[in-house]
Design a protein around this motif. Structure first.
Motif, PDB file in Angstrom:
ATOM      1  N   ARG A  40     -42.689 -15.813  35.703  1.00 54.07           N
ATOM      2  CA  ARG A  40     -42.892 -15.201  34.943  1.00 54.07           C
ATOM      3  C   ARG A  40     -43.077 -16.463  33.659  1.00 54.07           C
ATOM      4  NH1 ARG A  40     -37.246 -12.343  34.135  1.00 54.07           N
ATOM      5  NH2 ARG A  40     -37.435 -10.167  35.454  1.00 54.07           N
ATOM      6  N   THR A  41     -42.944 -18.120  34.427  1.00 60.58           N
ATOM      7  CA  THR A  41     -43.492 -19.256  33.766  1.00 60.58           C
ATOM      8  C   THR A  41     -44.482 -19.619  34.431  1.00 60.58           C
ATOM      9  OG1 THR A  41     -41.256 -19.562  32.998  1.00 60.58           O
ATOM     10  CG2 THR A  41     -42.323 -20.987  33.127  1.00 60.58           C
ATOM     11  N   SER A  52     -44.220 -18.103  28.741  1.00 61.62           N
ATOM     12  CA  SER A  52     -43.218 -17.295  29.685  1.00 61.62           C
ATOM     13  C   SER A  52     -43.350 -15.970  28.949  1.00 61.62           C
ATOM     14  CB  SER A  52     -42.152 -17.558  29.643  1.00 61.62           C
ATOM     15  OG  SER A  52     -41.331 -19.112  29.790  1.00 61.62           O
ATOM     16  N   PHE A  53     -43.417 -15.110  30.043  1.00 58.07           N
ATOM     17  CA  PHE A  53     -43.393 -13.845  29.736  1.00 58.07           C
ATOM     18  C   PHE A  53     -42.557 -12.770  30.700  1.00 58.07           C
ATOM     19  CE2 PHE A  53     -47.160 -15.870  30.969  1.00 58.07           C
ATOM     20  CZ  PHE A  53     -48.384 -15.212  30.165  1.00 58.07           C
ATOM     21  N   LYS A  54     -41.893 -11.420  29.627  1.00 61.45           N
ATOM     22  CA  LYS A  54     -40.877 -10.862  30.196  1.00 61.45           C
ATOM     23  C   LYS A  54     -40.845 -10.350  32.213  1.00 61.45           C
ATOM     24  CE  LYS A  54     -39.915  -9.394  25.849  1.00 61.45           C
ATOM     25  NZ  LYS A  54     -39.735  -8.250  24.825  1.00 61.45           N
ATOM     26  N   ILE A  55     -41.875 -10.016  32.375  1.00 64.19           N
ATOM     27  CA  ILE A  55     -42.067  -9.278  33.590  1.00 64.19           C
ATOM     28  C   ILE A  55     -42.947 -10.961  34.257  1.00 64.19           C
ATOM     29  CG2 ILE A  55     -41.823  -7.143  32.908  1.00 64.19           C
ATOM     30  CD1 ILE A  55     -44.922  -6.776  32.723  1.00 64.19           C
TER      31      ILE A  55
END
Length: 50
Positions: free
Chosen positions: A6-7, A22-25
């Motif tokens: 995610r990061t 960063s991403f949610k998935i």
């Protein structure tokens, strides 16, 4: 080995320091590179997963 995280940390050409994104998935490195290309119109020089 395919890594899903995610990061991610990236550094664009001409930058001294790395930046975090960063991403949610969880995403793979190729998916992150594509997202950075779309966002900044530049390919990341370096890419790390955390």
């Amino acid at each position: 080995m395919i890594v899903h995280r995610r990061t991610w940390f990236y550094r664009l050409a001409g930058q001294k320091f790395a930046h975090a994104i960063s991403f949610k998935i969880p995403l793979t490195a190729n998916q992150v590179r594509e997202e950075i290309r779309r966002t900044f119109s530049a390919a990341p020089l370096e890419l790390w997963a955390r």
